[in-house]
Write a protein that holds these residues in place. Structure first.
Motif, PDB file in Angstrom:
ATOM      1  N   GLN A  32      84.388 -16.985 -40.129  1.00 53.34           N
ATOM      2  CA  GLN A  32      83.219 -16.258 -40.621  1.00 53.34           C
ATOM      3  C   GLN A  32      82.214 -17.206 -41.272  1.00 53.34           C
ATOM      4  OE1 GLN A  32      82.654 -12.976 -39.909  1.00 53.34           O
ATOM      5  NE2 GLN A  32      80.615 -13.584 -40.602  1.00 53.34           N
ATOM      6  N   LYS A  33      82.756 -18.187 -42.028  1.00 52.96           N
ATOM      7  CA  LYS A  33      81.889 -19.178 -42.681  1.00 52.96           C
ATOM      8  C   LYS A  33      81.162 -20.024 -41.630  1.00 52.96           C
ATOM      9  CE  LYS A  33      81.872 -22.992 -46.013  1.00 52.96           C
ATOM     10  NZ  LYS A  33      81.035 -23.849 -45.158  1.00 52.96           N
ATOM     11  N   ASN A  88      88.701 -21.966 -33.202  1.00 52.17           N
ATOM     12  CA  ASN A  88      89.299 -21.048 -34.173  1.00 52.17           C
ATOM     13  C   ASN A  88      89.572 -19.671 -33.568  1.00 52.17           C
ATOM     14  OD1 ASN A  88      89.731 -22.599 -36.439  1.00 52.17           O
ATOM     15  ND2 ASN A  88      87.705 -22.281 -37.290  1.00 52.17           N
ATOM     16  N   GLN A  89      88.702 -19.230 -32.671  1.00 55.24           N
ATOM     17  CA  GLN A  89      88.944 -17.943 -32.008  1.00 55.24           C
ATOM     18  C   GLN A  89      90.207 -18.002 -31.144  1.00 55.24           C
ATOM     19  OE1 GLN A  89      85.087 -17.407 -30.173  1.00 55.24           O
ATOM     20  NE2 GLN A  89      84.462 -15.895 -31.698  1.00 55.24           N
ATOM     21  N   GLN A 108      94.603 -15.196 -42.093  1.00 56.70           N
ATOM     22  CA  GLN A 108      93.513 -14.775 -42.984  1.00 56.70           C
ATOM     23  C   GLN A 108      92.565 -15.946 -43.280  1.00 56.70           C
ATOM     24  OE1 GLN A 108      95.732 -13.247 -46.303  1.00 56.70           O
ATOM     25  NE2 GLN A 108      95.991 -11.207 -45.411  1.00 56.70           N
ATOM     26  N   GLU A 109      93.155 -17.133 -43.491  1.00 58.48           N
ATOM     27  CA  GLU A 109      92.372 -18.332 -43.796  1.00 58.48           C
ATOM     28  C   GLU A 109      91.505 -18.749 -42.604  1.00 58.48           C
ATOM     29  OE1 GLU A 109      90.889 -21.073 -46.330  1.00 58.48           O
ATOM     30  OE2 GLU A 109      92.375 -19.550 -46.850  1.00 58.48           O
ATOM     31  N   VAL A 110      92.096 -18.704 -41.409  1.00 57.87           N
ATOM     32  CA  VAL A 110      91.345 -19.064 -40.199  1.00 57.87           C
ATOM     33  C   VAL A 110      90.208 -18.074 -39.978  1.00 57.87           C
ATOM     34  CG1 VAL A 110      91.458 -19.365 -37.690  1.00 57.87           C
ATOM     35  CG2 VAL A 110      93.314 -20.218 -39.114  1.00 57.87           C
ATOM     36  N   THR A 135      93.752 -15.915 -31.758  1.00 61.63           N
ATOM     37  CA  THR A 135      94.459 -15.190 -30.688  1.00 61.63           C
ATOM     38  C   THR A 135      95.922 -15.622 -30.633  1.00 61.63           C
ATOM     39  OG1 THR A 135      92.412 -15.039 -29.410  1.00 61.63           O
ATOM     40  CG2 THR A 135      94.478 -14.689 -28.222  1.00 61.63           C
ATOM     41  N   GLY A 136      96.144 -16.937 -30.697  1.00 66.06           N
ATOM     42  CA  GLY A 136      97.514 -17.477 -30.662  1.00 66.06           C
ATOM     43  C   GLY A 136      98.326 -17.052 -31.867  1.00 66.06           C
ATOM     44  N   LEU A 137      97.709 -17.076 -33.047  1.00 66.78           N
ATOM     45  CA  LEU A 137      98.413 -16.688 -34.280  1.00 66.78           C
ATOM     46  C   LEU A 137      98.786 -15.203 -34.266  1.00 66.78           C
ATOM     47  CD1 LEU A 137      96.427 -18.649 -37.044  1.00 66.78           C
ATOM     48  CD2 LEU A 137      98.872 -18.856 -36.578  1.00 66.78           C
ATOM     49  N   ARG A 138      97.881 -14.372 -33.760  1.00 65.45           N
ATOM     50  CA  ARG A 138      98.159 -12.925 -33.691  1.00 65.45           C
ATOM     51  C   ARG A 138      99.339 -12.642 -32.763  1.00 65.45           C
ATOM     52  NH1 ARG A 138      91.885 -10.825 -33.442  1.00 65.45           N
ATOM     53  NH2 ARG A 138      91.584 -10.633 -35.697  1.00 65.45           N
TER      54      ARG A 138
END
Length: 412
Positions: A179-180, A96-97, A172-174, A101-104
């Protein structure tokens, strides 16, 4: 040219699909591990609850050793499982991290392109400049193409805006999932620490008990052998009853050639249907008591007290609470109520060519020939007044041969 573009797009699509499949697989595995973790936690609660209910009774040293061994094994399994969950979460967190990074980066490029389109649109937003762009066409065909271009450009702007919005929500969802996952991992680590403390406590008590037993090991070894002889005596009696019932079924069916020598029941059409139904529910049958845990598994195994001694179990022994009702694990007919000298009653229920036996009862609610249904109360487990132990012995037979009840009972 279009063909080449499609070729270039294919690897990206393949990577996307593979990523989705892997993520789905990991999610399923995490769900399976969590379900199993909850089962083990419930198992530990059941053991602790039964221990608390019987704490006023002076249990035998042998029974206490069995309890400790079982509880330690369950705690060990739970520790291993929480470690697996934590490791899987670590992989998910790392994935997810990377995805964030890819999504940003993707979002940054989209916004940059969108900003460029907005600036270009602002410069060309004058209605007159659009009309002049159309009127300057050399012919109608070119004018039509320019009109389509203006529409497509406008639609592309809207699509870019929607894509940015969708990617922002996805990001936002990722982030929320990340965090969860981090919180879940911390909770698992904290739980593991508590389990390690609990395991250490159980091992200390187990070691202390073993040291006191070793002082009189010969006495306890003699008790183990005596218990094994008693169990073997009851099992032989039940086996002889089943063999006699097989011979009787063949005689009744008129199988003169096989009478006395056949090892299989001569089944009626109704009994064949019942047997098939019993087999189709293998692994899904309910427990013969509502609450309990296995203290002795099926088969030959070294005794926890003295590894040089072995125990042979034709079924399983289930520790339960005082006053526990015994339940039929499947529809069938009560074939025998067995009363053996110096032993508690045994109920035998026939399911075609399969038989389930319920041993060590204090009360019997049924009689021979009764038809019973799944989960019907058929008796009550005997509670030893000397030590407060309430243990049901449960066996599954196919003809006169035993089978492992753990293969038949749901999550045993």
């Amino acid at each position: 040219m279009r063909h080449n573009k499609n070729i270039l797009k294919f690897p990206s699509l393949l990577i996307f699909l593979l990523t989705g499949i892997i993520a789905f697989s990991q999610t399923n595995k995490q769900a399976d591990l969590e379900a199993r973790r909850q089962e083990l936690r419930l198992e530990i609660q059941k053991i602790s609850q039964l221990q608390a209910e019987n704490k006023t009774k002076q249990k035998s040293q042998l029974s206490l050793i069995q309890e400790f061994n079982y509880k330690i094994s369950v705690i060990n399994n739970l520790i291993k499982l929480t470690n697996q969950q934590a490791n899987l979460l670590t992989r998910d967190i790392n994935d997810n991290q990377k995805r964030i990074t890819g999504l940003r980066k993707e979002l940054e490029n989209l916004k940059k392109d969108y900003a460029g389109m907005i600036v270009k649109s602002y410069k060309n937003k004058n209605q007159q400049s659009r009309i002049m762009f159309l009127l300057s066409s050399e012919d109608f065909k070119q004018a039509y193409k320019r009109l389509q271009y203006i529409k497509q450009y406008s639609n592309h702007q809207k699509e870019q805006g929607e894509t940015i919005k969708a990617k922002t929500i996805e990001l936002q969802e990722v982030n929320k999932n990340l965090q969860k996952q981090k919180n879940d991992k911390q909770n698992l680590i904290a739980e593991n620490r508590e389990l390690q403390k609990s395991l250490e406590k159980e091992r200390t008590q187990h070691e202390s008990l073993m040291n006191s037993i070793k002082k009189n090991i010969n006495v306890y070894a003699s008790q183990i052998k005596e218990k094994q002889r008693e169990a073997d005596r009851i099992d032989r009696e039940i086996e002889n009853i089943i063999k006699a019932a097989i011979a009787s079924s063949n005689k009744k069916a008129g199988n003169k050639a096989t009478t006395g020598s056949s090892s299989s029941f001569a089944l009626t059409a109704e009994e064949k249907v019942l047997a098939a139904s019993f087999v189709s529910n293998k692994g899904k049958l309910p427990w013969p008591v509502e609450k309990g845990y296995v203290t002795l598994a099926y088969g030959t195994q070294p005794h926890p007290l003295d590894k040089s001694l072995t125990t042979q179990s034709n079924g399983v022994r289930i520790a339960t609470e005082k006053g526990s009702k015994v339940r039929a694990v499947f529809n069938g007919e009560v074939s025998r109520i067995v009363l053996i000298k110096n032993a508690n009653p045994v109920i035998m229920i026939r399911h075609g060519n399969y038989i389930t036996a319920y041993k060590n009862l204090s009360k019997v609610y049924v009689k021979e020939g009764d038809k019973v249904t799944t989960k019907q109360a058929i008796g009550e487990v005997f509670t030893n007044p000397m030590d407060g132990e309430t243990v049901l012995s449960f066996t599954v037979f196919k003809e006169a041969k035993t089978e492992n009840p753990a293969s038949w009972i749901y999550k045993m």
